[in-house]
Design a protein around this motif. Structure first.
Motif, PDB file in Angstrom:
ATOM      1  N   ALA A 730      -0.816   9.972 -17.223  1.00 24.31           N
ATOM      2  CA  ALA A 730      -1.905   9.476 -16.369  1.00 24.31           C
ATOM      3  C   ALA A 730      -1.355   8.598 -15.247  1.00 24.31           C
ATOM      4  CB  ALA A 730      -2.908   8.698 -17.222  1.00 24.31           C
ATOM      5  N   GLU A 731      -0.375   7.766 -15.570  1.00 24.33           N
ATOM      6  CA  GLU A 731       0.263   6.916 -14.550  1.00 24.33           C
ATOM      7  C   GLU A 731       0.953   7.763 -13.495  1.00 24.33           C
ATOM      8  OE1 GLU A 731       2.810   4.464 -16.864  1.00 24.33           O
ATOM      9  OE2 GLU A 731       1.331   2.837 -17.054  1.00 24.33           O
ATOM     10  N   GLU A 732       1.640   8.784 -13.938  1.00 20.48           N
ATOM     11  CA  GLU A 732       2.363   9.658 -13.008  1.00 20.48           C
ATOM     12  C   GLU A 732       1.397  10.389 -12.078  1.00 20.48           C
ATOM     13  OE1 GLU A 732       5.583  13.371 -13.115  1.00 20.48           O
ATOM     14  OE2 GLU A 732       5.036  12.319 -14.969  1.00 20.48           O
ATOM     15  N   LYS A 733       0.275  10.852 -12.671  1.00 23.61           N
ATOM     16  CA  LYS A 733      -0.727  11.556 -11.851  1.00 23.61           C
ATOM     17  C   LYS A 733      -1.312  10.629 -10.789  1.00 23.61           C
ATOM     18  CE  LYS A 733      -4.907  14.347 -12.203  1.00 23.61           C
ATOM     19  NZ  LYS A 733      -5.916  14.947 -13.129  1.00 23.61           N
ATOM     20  N   LEU A 734      -1.633   9.395 -11.216  1.00 24.03           N
ATOM     21  CA  LEU A 734      -2.183   8.420 -10.259  1.00 24.03           C
ATOM     22  C   LEU A 734      -1.164   8.098  -9.171  1.00 24.03           C
ATOM     23  CD1 LEU A 734      -4.357   6.442  -9.371  1.00 24.03           C
ATOM     24  CD2 LEU A 734      -3.403   4.775 -10.995  1.00 24.03           C
ATOM     25  N   LEU A 735       0.082   7.935  -9.577  1.00 21.10           N
ATOM     26  CA  LEU A 735       1.136   7.637  -8.607  1.00 21.10           C
ATOM     27  C   LEU A 735       1.306   8.771  -7.602  1.00 21.10           C
ATOM     28  CD1 LEU A 735       3.323   5.586  -7.833  1.00 21.10           C
ATOM     29  CD2 LEU A 735       4.905   6.794  -9.347  1.00 21.10           C
ATOM     30  N   ASN A 736       1.235  10.020  -8.073  1.00 18.65           N
ATOM     31  CA  ASN A 736       1.378  11.173  -7.180  1.00 18.65           C
ATOM     32  C   ASN A 736       0.244  11.246  -6.159  1.00 18.65           C
ATOM     33  OD1 ASN A 736       3.755  12.049  -8.344  1.00 18.65           O
ATOM     34  ND2 ASN A 736       2.732  13.377  -9.846  1.00 18.65           N
ATOM     35  N   ILE A 737      -0.971  10.963  -6.642  1.00 15.87           N
ATOM     36  CA  ILE A 737      -2.115  11.009  -5.713  1.00 15.87           C
ATOM     37  C   ILE A 737      -2.009   9.898  -4.669  1.00 15.87           C
ATOM     38  CG2 ILE A 737      -4.631  10.865  -5.533  1.00 15.87           C
ATOM     39  CD1 ILE A 737      -4.784  11.958  -8.389  1.00 15.87           C
ATOM     40  N   LYS A 738      -1.589   8.690  -5.135  1.00 14.73           N
ATOM     41  CA  LYS A 738      -1.402   7.590  -4.188  1.00 14.73           C
ATOM     42  C   LYS A 738      -0.315   7.934  -3.167  1.00 14.73           C
ATOM     43  CE  LYS A 738      -2.925   3.601  -6.911  1.00 14.73           C
ATOM     44  NZ  LYS A 738      -2.505   2.312  -7.520  1.00 14.73           N
ATOM     45  N   GLN A 739       0.733   8.593  -3.618  1.00 15.94           N
ATOM     46  CA  GLN A 739       1.807   8.997  -2.720  1.00 15.94           C
ATOM     47  C   GLN A 739       1.283   9.966  -1.670  1.00 15.94           C
ATOM     48  OE1 GLN A 739       4.877   7.752  -2.780  1.00 15.94           O
ATOM     49  NE2 GLN A 739       5.549   8.982  -1.021  1.00 15.94           N
ATOM     50  N   GLN A 740       0.437  10.920  -2.095  1.00 16.83           N
ATOM     51  CA  GLN A 740      -0.167  11.869  -1.158  1.00 16.83           C
ATOM     52  C   GLN A 740      -1.011  11.138  -0.117  1.00 16.83           C
ATOM     53  OE1 GLN A 740      -2.197  15.192  -3.096  1.00 16.83           O
ATOM     54  NE2 GLN A 740      -0.794  15.029  -4.849  1.00 16.83           N
ATOM     55  N   TYR A 741      -1.764  10.138  -0.594  1.00 16.79           N
ATOM     56  CA  TYR A 741      -2.612   9.363   0.315  1.00 16.79           C
ATOM     57  C   TYR A 741      -1.756   8.603   1.326  1.00 16.79           C
ATOM     58  CZ  TYR A 741      -6.461   6.344   1.805  1.00 16.79           C
ATOM     59  OH  TYR A 741      -7.419   5.698   2.547  1.00 16.79           O
ATOM     60  N   GLN A 742      -0.677   7.987   0.840  1.00 16.81           N
ATOM     61  CA  GLN A 742       0.220   7.224   1.716  1.00 16.81           C
ATOM     62  C   GLN A 742       0.884   8.130   2.745  1.00 16.81           C
ATOM     63  OE1 GLN A 742       3.189   5.028  -0.415  1.00 16.81           O
ATOM     64  NE2 GLN A 742       3.901   3.917   1.389  1.00 16.81           N
ATOM     65  N   GLU A 743       1.322   9.298   2.309  1.00 15.49           N
ATOM     66  CA  GLU A 743       1.952  10.253   3.224  1.00 15.49           C
ATOM     67  C   GLU A 743       0.975  10.740   4.283  1.00 15.49           C
ATOM     68  OE1 GLU A 743       3.509  13.262   0.735  1.00 15.49           O
ATOM     69  OE2 GLU A 743       5.263  12.095   0.089  1.00 15.49           O
ATOM     70  N   LEU A 744      -0.273  10.946   3.890  1.00 10.94           N
ATOM     71  CA  LEU A 744      -1.281  11.384   4.855  1.00 10.94           C
ATOM     72  C   LEU A 744      -1.566  10.286   5.881  1.00 10.94           C
ATOM     73  CD1 LEU A 744      -3.053  13.833   5.460  1.00 10.94           C
ATOM     74  CD2 LEU A 744      -4.890  12.752   4.151  1.00 10.94           C
ATOM     75  N   GLU A 745      -1.603   9.031   5.413  1.00  5.44           N
ATOM     76  CA  GLU A 745      -1.793   7.917   6.347  1.00  5.44           C
ATOM     77  C   GLU A 745      -0.619   7.810   7.316  1.00  5.44           C
ATOM     78  OE1 GLU A 745      -2.544   4.388   3.973  1.00  5.44           O
ATOM     79  OE2 GLU A 745      -4.599   4.352   4.776  1.00  5.44           O
ATOM     80  N   GLN A 746       0.605   7.999   6.815  1.00  9.54           N
ATOM     81  CA  GLN A 746       1.795   7.956   7.681  1.00  9.54           C
ATOM     82  C   GLN A 746       1.760   9.091   8.699  1.00  9.54           C
ATOM     83  OE1 GLN A 746       5.034   8.057   4.896  1.00  9.54           O
ATOM     84  NE2 GLN A 746       4.937   5.851   4.441  1.00  9.54           N
ATOM     85  N   GLU A 747       1.306  10.238   8.256  1.00 12.40           N
ATOM     86  CA  GLU A 747       1.185  11.375   9.176  1.00 12.40           C
ATOM     87  C   GLU A 747       0.186  11.075  10.280  1.00 12.40           C
ATOM     88  OE1 GLU A 747      -0.532  15.895   8.927  1.00 12.40           O
ATOM     89  OE2 GLU A 747       0.614  15.153   7.197  1.00 12.40           O
ATOM     90  N   LEU A 748      -0.925  10.454   9.903  1.00 10.68           N
ATOM     91  CA  LEU A 748      -1.931  10.062  10.896  1.00 10.68           C
ATOM     92  C   LEU A 748      -1.346   9.053  11.877  1.00 10.68           C
ATOM     93  CD1 LEU A 748      -4.787   9.841  12.069  1.00 10.68           C
ATOM     94  CD2 LEU A 748      -5.327   8.195  10.249  1.00 10.68           C
ATOM     95  N   GLN A 749      -0.608   8.055  11.362  1.00 11.05           N
ATOM     96  CA  GLN A 749      -0.035   7.033  12.222  1.00 11.05           C
ATOM     97  C   GLN A 749       0.968   7.617  13.202  1.00 11.05           C
ATOM     98  OE1 GLN A 749      -1.193   3.966  12.364  1.00 11.05           O
ATOM     99  NE2 GLN A 749       0.194   3.584  14.098  1.00 11.05           N
ATOM    100  N   LYS A 750       1.753   8.591  12.734  1.00 12.73           N
ATOM    101  CA  LYS A 750       2.712   9.243  13.629  1.00 12.73           C
ATOM    102  C   LYS A 750       1.996   9.981  14.755  1.00 12.73           C
ATOM    103  CE  LYS A 750       6.564   9.775  10.388  1.00 12.73           C
ATOM    104  NZ  LYS A 750       7.414  10.741   9.634  1.00 12.73           N
ATOM    105  N   GLU A 751       0.904  10.611  14.417  1.00 15.47           N
ATOM    106  CA  GLU A 751       0.130  11.321  15.433  1.00 15.47           C
ATOM    107  C   GLU A 751      -0.454  10.334  16.456  1.00 15.47           C
ATOM    108  OE1 GLU A 751      -0.358  14.528  15.954  1.00 15.47           O
ATOM    109  OE2 GLU A 751       0.919  15.147  14.292  1.00 15.47           O
ATOM    110  N   ILE A 752      -0.892   9.181  15.963  1.00 13.40           N
ATOM    111  CA  ILE A 752      -1.431   8.158  16.864  1.00 13.40           C
ATOM    112  C   ILE A 752      -0.339   7.616  17.778  1.00 13.40           C
ATOM    113  CG2 ILE A 752      -2.432   5.843  16.969  1.00 13.40           C
ATOM    114  CD1 ILE A 752      -3.963   6.509  14.405  1.00 13.40           C
ATOM    115  N   GLU A 753       0.844   7.352  17.204  1.00  9.95           N
ATOM    116  CA  GLU A 753       1.966   6.860  18.007  1.00  9.95           C
ATOM    117  C   GLU A 753       2.376   7.876  19.051  1.00  9.95           C
ATOM    118  OE1 GLU A 753       5.000   5.862  15.246  1.00  9.95           O
ATOM    119  OE2 GLU A 753       3.998   4.055  14.509  1.00  9.95           O
ATOM    120  N   LYS A 754       2.334   9.156  18.680  1.00  9.26           N
ATOM    121  CA  LYS A 754       2.674  10.215  19.638  1.00  9.26           C
ATOM    122  C   LYS A 754       1.714  10.196  20.823  1.00  9.26           C
ATOM    123  CE  LYS A 754       3.327  15.211  19.940  1.00  9.26           C
ATOM    124  NZ  LYS A 754       3.237  16.496  19.213  1.00  9.26           N
TER     125      LYS A 754
END
Length: 787
Positions: A730-754
């Motif tokens: 359960a911890e691993e699943k939660l961590l993976n989903i949080k990682q996906q969320y963080q990566e998506l936010e970083q992707e959004l930020q890169k697009e904004i910086e571009k």
């Protein structure tokens, strides 16, 4: 005796045997080029410092070297007291009656005694009346008294003129010039302003920078107006009234206006223009010895004037070509207060710059002081020659020795230097020259000039009356006190020649007197078209070309381009008005048709419309828009487009982020359930283990019962392991989903910086030069330009 009259060698005296207290036969001939590494002379009152420095200035004058002398005490005016005939009557006006009375002599007797003394003194040093006459004829001597009419007045009107291009193009020099000018002005107002903390200093510096950056001169009237209504809206990120409220700015403007309106200040505004080149040479190219006597000024006024003069020297210096030979000499007779070790008065920065840079331009700087304690010796580390005379106290001596060591100006043992300085007699100096192998102790020669001491105001007036008259070409534009005597009413312009008068812009206060300069007005409308570059623009152009009394009366490259703000015309001049005579060519109507054609041809062949383009935004500047304004507009448009695109981008990512947020909540809930189940299972196992161990200890159970409970405990432990595994999953699943969320936010930020980089931070601007497609000359006529 060896010949001392050699070009490039300064006869300063004879070597001195300090052990036996007598002069040697060897002459001290100082190489003039060594002065390009500058010199300092230190000695107490009565050490002979003034005589030595005057002798060196005399040698420079005989060598044809012009000098600018800052004279805070009044001693340097003695350079004009040269009497080749040695007549007592020549000495008499400069003698002190009180001194004659002390010696029980009449003034005539005392004059006879001084005449004989000077004649014998010069003969002893093998100097004749012919050498005195040569000194007298080698230069034009001028005593300037800023803020006074005792000597020649000098106008500070041009001292706030825009610095030369060489200064403006050097960021550090430009801002040093602004800072020093502002500090000097505030010092005159009695304001001790810190350049970083003082609102007065920051405001005035911004006004100076704004005006000078536009290649415009700054007048005191415009400065007062700009304090009340600054030509900009913000200081830093603060609006003007927040940074410096209008009421308080008005008080500063009033302080400056009161200074300007004070009767005593009017003498600062009249006289010769503040032009270093003219202080150096006459119209005919003869060297000048320009003495600026400032003994009559108070400390604030002295600092103000000295800082202005030093800045003017810097501007003149940077306009010269490099030279390894001595070209000119700047001498300051008392350095005290102008370059202290800790404080930073307005005079310090330009002085330090001169010490560092003047050598390359052939400008020698020499300073003298009787206060060795109050010197910035690190600032003097660029000085190559040291003249050291008798010092008053042990403290002075040790401070000088400390300073020499910190400046690395000694090159020899401190103890040896201390012993040499301690044994110096009157008029005996230690000469340390980095260009020589060893120091020299020498006795100064007899000065050619009569050393009468500081002169009174009346005596300076007498000397000034013997000086050549004021050269009209040396007068600053706008100096009505002198121009009004040289210029008459408006010259008659033929009726078939159209004439106009330029009006001062609204940002300047209209003066009560005006002088007009003759110019050619030329205006045209130019059309530019380039289909490929998508350019279709019209430009209104106004040139003002000064008329000159030369065979070719117009020099088109000297034209001034007038902006819309500065090309207002009127049909009448400001009264009373004075006019500079135009050349005869300006009074022939046929010439204007020729100049009109020349103007049109020059525009077609040479003029180009310079535009800026942003490829990222596809935007081109307007014809009257400079690069700075274009960048500001680009940033604003970029921000607007950025906000639009970021809004759309966020809408696209919001759905994905919301889905992941839901999964995170579900996974967190599942993890919490698994953790609670694992915790309960651990508690049950612990109870079983405790019961089993306690029963075995008390012996109340059979071995069979104990074995059964042990088996139950083992099965419970196995379930604990399973529950722990579920928690980890359960911890691993939660961590993976949080990682996906963080990566998506970083992707959004890169697009904004571009988007930010493409639309806002992109300063890649290309410059385009467009030829005019057509030129329509609107008006070519005679114009009176107010100066």
């Amino acid at each position: 005796m060896q010949d001392y009259e050699k070009l490039g060698l300064f006869y300063l005296g004879k070597e001195y045997d300090i052990e036996h207290r007598k002069m040697k036969d060897d002459l001290v001939l100082y190489d003039a080029s060594d002065l390009t590494t500058h010199a300092v002379c230190v000695g107490m009152t009565g050490s002979g410092k003034t005589g030595l420095c005057i002798s060196l200035l005399e040698e420079a004058t005989i060598d044809g070297i012009p000098s600018i002398i800052i004279d805070p005490k009044g001693d340097m005016t003695n350079l004009l007291l040269t009497f080749p005939d040695f007549k007592p009557d020549s000495f008499k006006p400069w003698l002190n009656k009180a001194t004659a009375s002390v010696e029980n002599l009449t003034l005539d007797q005392y004059a006879q005694k001084q005449s004989e003394l000077w004649h014998k003194g010069l003969e002893k040093w093998q100097q004749s009346g012919d050498r005195l006459q040569r000194l007298k004829e080698s230069a034009e001597y001028c005593i300037y008294t800023p803020g006074s009419t005792a000597g020649r007045p000098v106008s500070i009107l041009s001292s706030f003129a825009v610095p030369p291009k060489t200064i403006r193009d050097d960021h550090d020099l430009f801002h040093d010039r602004i800072g020093s000018s502002v500090s000097g002005l505030l010092t005159l107002l009695g304001i001790d302003a810190d350049p970083i903390q003082s609102r007065e200093h920051i405001l005035l510096s911004n006004i100076f920078s704004h005006v000078w950056s536009q290649n415009q001169d700054l007048t005191l009237a415009f400065l007062i107006q700009s304090i009340q209504s600054p030509p900009f809206d913000k200081i830093g990120i603060l609006d003007m009234d927040t940074f410096y409220p209008a009421k308080e700015r008005f008080e500063l403007a009033m302080a400056l206006n009161n200074l300007l309106a004070a009767p005593g200040f009017q003498s600062w505004l009249s006289g010769e223009a503040f032009d270093v080149d003219r202080f150096m040479y006459t119209r005919d190219g003869k060297p000048r010895v320009s003495i600026f006597s400032i003994a009559h000024l108070d400390d604030r006024e002295r600092m103000f004037f000295v800082s202005l003069l030093l800045n003017a020297m810097l501007g003149w210096m940077r306009s010269q070509k490099g030279s390894g030979s001595l070209r000119a000499l700047l001498y300051i007779d008392e350095l005290y207060g102008y370059m202290p070790p800790v404080q930073n008065p307005p005079s310090k920065k330009p002085l330090l710059t001169l010490f560092k840079q003047a050598r390359a331009f052939g400008l020698g700087v020499m300073v003298a002081t009787q206060n060795p304690v109050d010197l910035d010796y690190k600032g003097l580390s660029n000085i190559g020659t040291w003249f050291i005379g008798r010092l008053q106290t042990e403290r002075d001596k040790h401070r000088l020795l400390d300073g020499l060591q910190s400046a690395d100006a000694g090159g020899y043992d401190r103890q040896e230097l201390e012993e040499l300085i301690s044994g110096l007699d009157k008029r005996v100096f230690l000469l340390h020259n980095v260009h020589e192998n060893y120091p020299v102790i020498f006795h100064t020669r007899w000065a050619l000039s009569y050393l009468a001491g500081p002169l009174t105001r009346e005596q300076i007036k007498m000397l000034s009356g013997d000086q050549p008259g004021v050269d009209p070409s040396f007068l600053p534009e706008g100096d009505q006190s002198q121009i009004s005597k040289e210029k008459g009413p408006e010259p008659s312009i033929p009726p078939d020649i159209k004439k106009v008068y330029l009006r001062l812009t609204d940002s300047h206060k209209e003066p009560t007197h005006m002088t007009y300069q003759p110019c050619l007005w030329a205006s045209a409308q130019l059309h530019y078209y380039d289909a490929r570059k998508k350019i279709d623009a019209t430009e209104k152009l106004v040139w003002l070309v000064p008329f000159q009394n030369r065979p070719v009366p117009l020099q088109w490259p000297d034209h001034i381009s007038l902006s819309r703000k500065h090309n207002e015309m009127t049909l009448q001049p400001v009264q009373p008005a004075f006019f500079i005579d135009p050349p005869s060519a300006a009074l022939r109507s046929g010439n204007y048709r020729e100049w009109e054609q020349e103007f049109k041809t020059r525009l077609i062949q040479e003029h180009r419309l310079e535009l800026f383009k942003s490829a990222a935004l596809g935007i081109v500047s307007q014809p009257d828009e400079d690069e700075r304004d274009f960048i500001i507009r680009l940033d604003q448009i970029g921000r607007e487009k950025r906000d639009q695109e970021v809004t759309l981008l966020r809408q696209k990512y919001d759905k994905k982020l919301a889905s992941l947020e839901s999964k995170i909540l579900s996974a967190a809930s599942r993890l919490q359930t698994e953790q609670e189940q694992a915790k309960q299972q651990k508690l049950n196992v612990a109870i079983h283990i405790g019961t089993t161990l306690l029963g075995a200890f008390l012996g109340r159970k059979t071995s069979r019962g104990l074995v059964s409970k042990a088996g139950t405990t083992l099965r419970s432990a196995s379930r604990i392991q399973k529950e722990s595994s579920d928690v980890e999953l359960a911890e691993e699943k939660l961590l993976n989903i949080k990682q996906q969320y963080q990566e998506l936010e970083q992707e959004l930020q890169k697009e904004i910086e571009k988007i930010e980089n493409e639309l806002v931070n992109n300063r890649d601007i290309e410059q385009m030069s467009i030829r005019p497609r057509s030129v329509n000359v609107e008006l070519v006529c005679f114009a009176w330009k107010p100066v």
